[in-house]
Design an enzyme around this catalytic site. Structure first.
Site, PDB file in Angstrom:
ATOM      1  N   HIS A 166       0.804  -1.128   0.105  1.00  0.00           N
ATOM      2  CA  HIS A 166      -0.188  -0.138   0.016  1.00  0.00           C
ATOM      3  C   HIS A 166       0.823   1.310   0.022  1.00  0.00           C
ATOM      4  CE1 HIS A 166      -4.047  -1.830   0.594  1.00  0.00           C
ATOM      5  NE2 HIS A 166      -3.134  -2.921   1.125  1.00  0.00           N
ATOM      6  N   ASP A 382       3.405   9.762  -1.229  1.00  0.00           N
ATOM      7  CA  ASP A 382       2.291   8.725  -0.852  1.00  0.00           C
ATOM      8  C   ASP A 382       2.081   7.886  -1.832  1.00  0.00           C
ATOM      9  OD1 ASP A 382       0.097   8.140   0.778  1.00  0.00           O
ATOM     10  OD2 ASP A 382      -0.708  10.052   0.786  1.00  0.00           O
TER      11      ASP A 382
HETATM   12  P1  ADP Z   1      -3.060   6.745   4.553  1.00  0.00           P
HETATM   13  O1  ADP Z   1      -3.272   5.308   4.209  1.00  0.00           O
HETATM   14  O2  ADP Z   1      -1.619   7.108   4.593  1.00  0.00           O
HETATM   15  O3  ADP Z   1      -3.450   7.044   6.098  1.00  0.00           O
HETATM   16  P2  ADP Z   1      -5.075   7.517   2.656  1.00  0.00           P
HETATM   17  O4  ADP Z   1      -5.483   8.978   2.323  1.00  0.00           O
HETATM   18  O5  ADP Z   1      -4.730   6.821   1.604  1.00  0.00           O
HETATM   19  O6  ADP Z   1      -3.663   7.691   3.845  1.00  0.00           O
HETATM   20  O7  ADP Z   1      -6.150   6.890   3.682  1.00  0.00           O
HETATM   21  C1  ADP Z   1      -6.644   7.583   4.756  1.00  0.00           C
HETATM   22  C2  ADP Z   1      -7.917   6.945   5.178  1.00  0.00           C
HETATM   23  O8  ADP Z   1      -8.191   7.287   6.562  1.00  0.00           O
HETATM   24  C3  ADP Z   1      -9.151   7.417   4.519  1.00  0.00           C
HETATM   25  O9  ADP Z   1      -9.880   6.547   4.063  1.00  0.00           O
HETATM   26  C4  ADP Z   1      -9.657   8.653   5.272  1.00  0.00           C
HETATM   27  O10 ADP Z   1     -11.303   8.799   5.224  1.00  0.00           O
HETATM   28  C5  ADP Z   1      -9.472   7.854   6.726  1.00  0.00           C
HETATM   29  N1  ADP Z   1      -9.290   9.094   7.546  1.00  0.00           N
HETATM   30  C6  ADP Z   1      -8.596  10.059   7.621  1.00  0.00           C
HETATM   31  N2  ADP Z   1      -8.731  10.930   8.666  1.00  0.00           N
HETATM   32  C7  ADP Z   1      -9.706  10.460   9.366  1.00  0.00           C
HETATM   33  C8  ADP Z   1     -10.343  10.772  10.480  1.00  0.00           C
HETATM   34  N3  ADP Z   1      -9.862  12.046  11.193  1.00  0.00           N
HETATM   35  N4  ADP Z   1     -11.405  10.093  11.208  1.00  0.00           N
HETATM   36  C9  ADP Z   1     -11.657   9.010  10.355  1.00  0.00           C
HETATM   37  N5  ADP Z   1     -11.292   8.526   9.353  1.00  0.00           N
HETATM   38  C10 ADP Z   1     -10.144   9.362   8.678  1.00  0.00           C
HETATM   39  C1  G6P Z   2      -0.985   3.543   5.955  1.00  0.00           C
HETATM   40  C2  G6P Z   2      -0.374   2.070   5.886  1.00  0.00           C
HETATM   41  C3  G6P Z   2      -1.233   0.921   6.752  1.00  0.00           C
HETATM   42  C4  G6P Z   2      -1.339   1.596   7.827  1.00  0.00           C
HETATM   43  C5  G6P Z   2      -2.184   2.844   7.878  1.00  0.00           C
HETATM   44  C6  G6P Z   2      -2.403   3.306   9.417  1.00  0.00           C
HETATM   45  O1  G6P Z   2      -2.189   3.564   5.221  1.00  0.00           O
HETATM   46  O2  G6P Z   2      -0.261   1.723   4.389  1.00  0.00           O
HETATM   47  O3  G6P Z   2      -0.711  -0.049   6.646  1.00  0.00           O
HETATM   48  O4  G6P Z   2      -2.182   0.630   8.897  1.00  0.00           O
HETATM   49  O5  G6P Z   2      -1.213   3.791   7.232  1.00  0.00           O
HETATM   50  O6  G6P Z   2      -1.193   3.259  10.133  1.00  0.00           O
HETATM   51  P1  G6P Z   2      -0.842   2.600  11.532  1.00  0.00           P
HETATM   52  O7  G6P Z   2       0.388   2.283  11.841  1.00  0.00           O
HETATM   53  O8  G6P Z   2      -1.807   3.091  12.342  1.00  0.00           O
HETATM   54  O9  G6P Z   2      -1.536   1.088  11.258  1.00  0.00           O
END
Ligand code: ADP
Ligand code: G6P
Length: 735
Positions: A166, A382
């Site tokens: 991912h 990202d």
């Molecule tokens: P990453 O996987 O690096 O965190 P992404 O943008 O791909 O970044 O995914 C983030 C996910 O987390 C999204 O589906 C978003 O809706 C969810 N998310 C982000 N902020 C919040 C929050 N404050 N509360 C709930 N869900 C959140």
């Molecule tokens: C990214 C990574 C995931 C991870 C998520 C949240 O989306 O690709 O593997 O689960 O961030 O991070 P955390 O360390 O809280 O699992």
């Protein structure tokens, strides 16, 4: 019913201790939010960590956790505090995460953390293996579990294993700095299908596989361990309908139904007609470019002061990995920056940045998405960024502008977004102005195109395509036209021997009768092989002819006490009744002209060398940079083809070698000479490498030809290992 076992570090639900037992909340992050909708509609299980460590739970609590987890079709992996410290905060998030996101200066490597990473991957393997039933498939996710595919493959070779990363896969130049690079690649190569968000990550991975793991890569297929592993890109999507429907419901809300967050947002928007809202949502992570975004916003306010008191940046940052020092530093830096800018620009009725440091329920996320004129998404690196896609899905009126960093995986798909370089403040400020002033018609035309793409390639479609590719990766016949030698085929061949007057069996040597070795000493036949061959030769109807590229002196030493026919030196020498002859009177005067040409390639390709054999010249490039070597092959072919035209010389391209020799020096040519000498009414030929292909091709059609290994071949059947050749020969001997 067959099931798919999803495996990731974090389960889609997080369990925490509370005063009266446990608290269960949904996990944040792209992996969990995306896969959740795939999992909910399946009959599969999801294996992962619950969020609690062993030390935090007693027996009573454990059964509560188990029930909560089971309700969501999940299975917990028990991790200790030490595991979380070393495997999760340590190796996963202080080594792999920064390395794969190009933050070399943050990458720490500690042996203890690596040992813990291996141990925890083994814990996961145990739980997964326990869950596997006949017909199941396994889908492993992300950088915390890179060793897991190999561990499962070793225990369950027949189970299809998919792996999806991912986060970005870094370029070879970054990945090569990592002490355990080879182990990591070997771990991933336990999979049958490897998926990445973008083609760039895919090609970076393939480049490392070629250069570091030294595996054969053709287009997007890797040959490893007698398996063909497919690598492809699958850009992850979102649950589009869920976001679209939630946004539609949000717009229909009466004042009374509105959340507190929505009311505050409305207040700002209603202040004046020109009030604008810019949104950013991310985990508080240094890859997300948060300080850059704030500084660029400050730059914007200074450059375009007319926006003061009109524009507001709403920044939602979700707490993440707070025990890692770089995240703590980022938190301090973000607090300070927000404080400084708000201090500098705020007026009695206006604060430029609203900053929330917490998770929010889904409904509030929708409030934010639907109320914002611009989404400002500026990661410095990202893997994908699902927030960008979620913003698109919630714009049900087709207005709003997405400003997106070109360093995100999503930027590859979302061409109609306004793309920015997150390090260029000037560009961010100007693009933000352009977004705020974009005419509605342009907003709509861009948004409609974005929505088309994001809704078409949803997370369901993404998962479906991945699983279809995993299923088809099991179908070896697409790579090898030969059929897998089964019991029926074997019986038919044995029967043909029985029915024949005399059968000759041509056997390759290195890689066919013994496991492939480079060193002559290591290639010597073992006692078991002598015994098998001797048993086969007891059958008066059978004659053995071993064909090899080895030198005749070595062959003579090894088989002096036998009467087998031997073909050595690629087919230049032939032994019958213990007498060696040269098959053709071969000239070598051509070498004088070709050696200087090949030497220029040696000089220009560090790591390559020239082997001057008795009848052939071989340029080996296995130890050179593999990509440079492959490029040189094209050049060498052009040069040699013109040099050897109108001669009886041929140029052959084998595994990491280009060879020039007389057309008459080939195992195929030699085998035909043997067949001219005596009539055999039945022929069997077994071989593993490219030189055997000439034999498969030249032998009469009715010959039973068998390839060892999974590669494209002219043979009719294939087996996977030397061991299978030996058991075939044992069966032949029993006749
Ligand atoms: P990453 O996987 O690096 O965190 P992404 O943008 O791909 O970044 O995914 C983030 C996910 O987390 C999204 O589906 C978003 O809706 C969810 N998310 C982000 N902020 C919040 C929050 N404050 N509360 C709930 N869900 C959140
Ligand atoms: C990214 C990574 C995931 C991870 C998520 C949240 O989306 O690709 O593997 O689960 O961030 O991070 P955390 O360390 O809280 O699992």
């Amino acid at each position: 019913m067959n099931k798919t076992i999803i495996v990731s570090n974090r389960l889609p639900l997080q369990v925490k201790r509370s005063d009266n037992g446990i608290d269960v909340t949904p996990s944040v992050g792209g992996l969990a939010t995306g896969m959740k909708s795939v999992h909910k509609d399946s009959n599969g299980v999801w294996v992962g960590w619950t969020g609690l460590t062993d030390d935090e739970i007693d027996e009573d609590l454990r059964s509560k956790v188990d029930i909560a987890v089971k309700k969501e079709q999940c299975v917990g992996v028990n991790l200790t505090k030490d595991d979380i410290q070393n495997y999760y905060y340590g190796f996963s998030n202080r080594t792999l995460w920064p390395l794969f996101h190009y933050f070399l200066e943050y990458t720490e490597f500690e042996k203890e953390a690596w040992e813990s990473y291996k141990r925890v991957n083994e814990k996961f393997a145990k739980v997964v293996i326990d869950q596997i039933e006949d017909g199941d498939k396994v889908w492993v996710h992300d950088y915390q579990l890179l060793l897991l595919p190999q561990m499962i493959k070793a225990a369950k070779p027949e189970v299809p294993i998919g792996f999806f990363l991912h986060i970005p896969f870094p370029s070879y130049e970054i990945f090569r700095t990592f002490p355990k690079r080879k182990e990591i690649l070997e771990g991933m190569l336990g999979s049958d299908l490897l998926g990445f968000h973008t083609y760039d990550y895919e090609r970076h991975f393939l480049s490392s596989v070629k250069r570091i793991a030294n595996k054969e890569v053709k287009f997007n297929k890797i040959t490893h361990d007698n398996r063909v592993i497919k690598v492809d890109s699958f850009p992850m999507g979102i649950d589009y309908k869920k976001f679209e429907n939630a946004a539609k419901d949000n717009l229909k809300q009466s004042n009374r139904q509105k959340s507190e967050v929505q009311r505050r947002l409305d207040e700002h928007l209603n202040e004046s007609k020109s009030a604008k809202m810019v949104l950013s949502i991310d985990r508080l992570d240094y890859t997300k470019g948060i300080p850059n975004r704030i500084r660029a916003f400050e730059y914007f306010l200074n450059k375009y002061p007319e926006y003061k008191e009109k524009i507001r940046l709403i920044m939602l940052a979700v707490p993440s990995r707070s025990q890692v020092p770089q995240y703590q530093k980022l938190k301090r830096e973000t607090d300070e920056l927000v404080g400084r800018i708000n201090g500098q620009f705020s007026t009695v009725s206006w604060t430029p940045i609203w900053y929330f440091f917490r998770t929010m329920p889904f409904e509030n996320l929708i409030d934010l998405y639907t109320s914002s004129d611009v989404a400002l998404i500026t990661p410095v690196r990202d893997g994908m960024n699902l927030v960008a896609k979620e913003y698109v899905a919630t714009r049900t009126q087709q207005d709003g502008v997405l400003v997106l960093s070109e360093m995100t995986g999503a930027s590859k798909e979302l061409g109609e977004a306004l793309q920015i370089n997150p390090f260029n403040f000037e560009e961010i400020a100007d693009t933000l102005k352009r977004a705020l002033e974009m005419p509605l018609a342009e907003q709509k035309s861009r948004m409609v195109s974005l929505q088309k793409r994001v809704s078409r390639y949803s997370v369901e479609r993404w998962a479906e395509e991945f699983m279809t590719a995993l299923d088809s990766s099991q179908n070896v016949s697409q790579y090898v036209e030969a059929e897998r030698l089964n019991e029926n085929h074997q019986d038919n061949i044995l029967r043909s021997v029985e029915d024949s007057k005399s059968t000759i069996i041509f056997l390759g040597y290195n890689g066919t009768l013994v496991d492939y070795k480079d060193n002559v000493e290591d290639k010597k036949p073992d006692e078991a092989l002598y015994e098998i061959l001797s048993n086969v030769s007891q059958n008066p109807k059978l004659e053995i002819c071993i064909t090899s590229c080895s030198k005749n002196e070595d062959f003579q030493k090894w088989f002096a006490d036998t009467d087998y026919r031997l073909i050595s030196d690629h087919g230049a020498f032939y032994r019958k009744h213990n007498i060696w002859t040269e098959l053709e009177a071969l000239k070598t005067d051509w070498m004088e002209d070709v050696i200087p040409v090949l030497e220029t390639f040696v000089d220009r390709t560090p790591g390559s060398y020239l082997d001057v054999n008795r009848f052939s010249l071989a340029w080996h490039y296995g130890a050179a940079d593999i990509e440079m070597g492959e490029k040189r092959v094209t050049e060498i072919n052009t040069v040699l083809t013109s040099l050897t035209s109108n001669t009886d010389l041929s140029v052959f391209h084998g595994k990491e070698v280009v060879e020039v020799k007389s057309t008459k020096v080939s195992k195929g040519y030699a085998a035909l000479q043997v067949l001219k000498e005596k009539t055999f009414d039945n022929i069997i030929a077994i071989g593993d490498d490219w030189t055997d292909e000439y034999m498969f091709e030249d032998l009469p059609d009715e010959a039973h030809t068998i390839k060892v290994g999974i590669r494209k071949t002219n043979a009719k059947y294939y087996v996977k290992h030397v061991e299978e050749v030996r058991s075939f020969l044992k069966a032949l001997a029993k006749q």
